[in-house]
Design a protein around this motif. Structure first.
Motif, short mmCIF file in Angstrom:
data_model
loop_
_atom_site.label_atom_id
_atom_site.label_comp_id
_atom_site.label_asym_id
_atom_site.label_seq_id
_atom_site.Cartn_x
_atom_site.Cartn_y
_atom_site.Cartn_z
N MET A 1 0.84 -1.19 0.00
CA MET A 1 0.00 0.00 0.00
C MET A 1 0.88 1.25 0.00
O MET A 1 1.87 1.31 0.73
CB MET A 1 -0.91 0.00 1.23
N LYS A 208 -4.53 -1.70 4.92
CA LYS A 208 -3.83 -2.43 3.86
C LYS A 208 -4.45 -3.79 3.57
O LYS A 208 -4.14 -4.40 2.56
CB LYS A 208 -2.34 -2.56 4.17
N SER A 214 -5.43 1.12 -2.34
CA SER A 214 -4.07 1.15 -2.85
C SER A 214 -3.16 2.09 -2.08
O SER A 214 -1.93 2.04 -2.23
CB SER A 214 -4.06 1.57 -4.32
N ALA A 236 3.02 -0.20 6.07
CA ALA A 236 2.28 -0.32 4.81
C ALA A 236 2.84 -1.40 3.90
O ALA A 236 2.16 -1.83 2.96
CB ALA A 236 2.28 1.00 4.06
N PRO A 238 3.73 -4.94 2.36
CA PRO A 238 3.04 -6.24 2.45
C PRO A 238 3.84 -7.22 3.30
O PRO A 238 5.07 -7.20 3.28
CB PRO A 238 2.97 -6.71 0.99
#
Length: 247
Positions: A1, A208, A214, A236, A238
């Motif tokens: 994100m 997220k 996004s 943010a 992943p």
């Protein structure tokens, strides 16, 4: 994100507003150009600027924003006062990475559809919601649209993103804001960028995992120092999926 560290400008100064009230700005005594450079130094890939002077029809911040675009070191997503094709394309020519449109999208949706097609990945739709209606004129005028219908009217136009702000939800009621944002994200054809919901790292952690979110604008929390940009960027990222071990 994607995290968009956010700078709101009024009379050459960084400010934050309470529910868009231009007459009661909270002024932050920082240098906007140096602050923009610090966003890049912390690792941000984009930043967001809202020009409150432009919302009121004056150009007092133009030279400052031009300097930020030239020197920040990261692309700028710019909103505020984008009321004509000429203004939008002038800022694109000046180097703005993305342009945010709200009021003009409500007044002339065909123009915004055309701009999105001519400038793919550079036009961002702003959807500011108050009591279930899309607001225009810098949150001062209620439109005739509910947010779902407003977004749906643009079909699959190639927006770089859709910024959703739930104006009337108090910051203490983030659950209500997340409910609106997640609903619109599930309906939108373009990726949604959440605005006005990040008070700390936990809010980013929740955002997220919402489908089609996004990114998030993060401004007030950075200036109030309830969140550092470094921490926001880290949260943010992943998380790697767990991998089963085979014996």
């Amino acid at each position: 994100m994607m995290i968009f560290p956010t700078m709101e400008l009024m009379d050459g100064r960084c400010v934050t507003l309470d529910k868009g009230r231009l007459d009661e700005p909270m002024v932050w005594h920082v240098d906007p150009v140096e602050t923009a450079k610090s966003f890049a130094a912390a690792g941000a890939e984009w930043m967001h600027i809202t020009d409150f002077n432009a919302l009121q029809g004056n150009s007092d911040n133009v030279e400052l924003i031009e300097e930020i675009i030239r020197t920040a070191g990261i692309p700028v997503q710019l909103g505020g006062g984008m009321r004509s094709r000429e203004t939008i394309e002038t800022w694109i020519d000046k180097g703005a990475g993305r342009i945010v449109v709200g009021t003009l999208a409500a007044l002339d949706p065909a123009l915004i559809s055309d701009l999105a097609k001519h400038h793919p990945d550079q036009i961002v739709l702003a959807v500011d919601v108050w009591e279930g209606q899309v607001m225009t004129e810098g949150w001062r005028q209620a439109g005739a649209f509910d947010p779902s219908s407003f977004i749906a009217a643009f079909g699959s136009d190639p927006f770089a993103g859709i910024i959703v702000t739930d104006i009337d939800s108090d910051m203490s009621d983030v659950e209500a804001q997340l409910g609106l944002i997640s609903k619109l994200a599930s309906e939108a054809k373009s990726p949604v960028i959440a605005s006005g919901v990040v008070r700390g790292a936990d809010d980013i952690a929740r955002l997220k995992y919402i489908n089609n979110i996004s990114g998030a604008l993060v401004g007030r929390a950075l200036f109030r120092k309830t969140l550092t940009l470094e921490d926001a960027l880290q949260v943010a990222q992943p998380q790697p999926e767990p991998v089963a071990e085979f014996l």
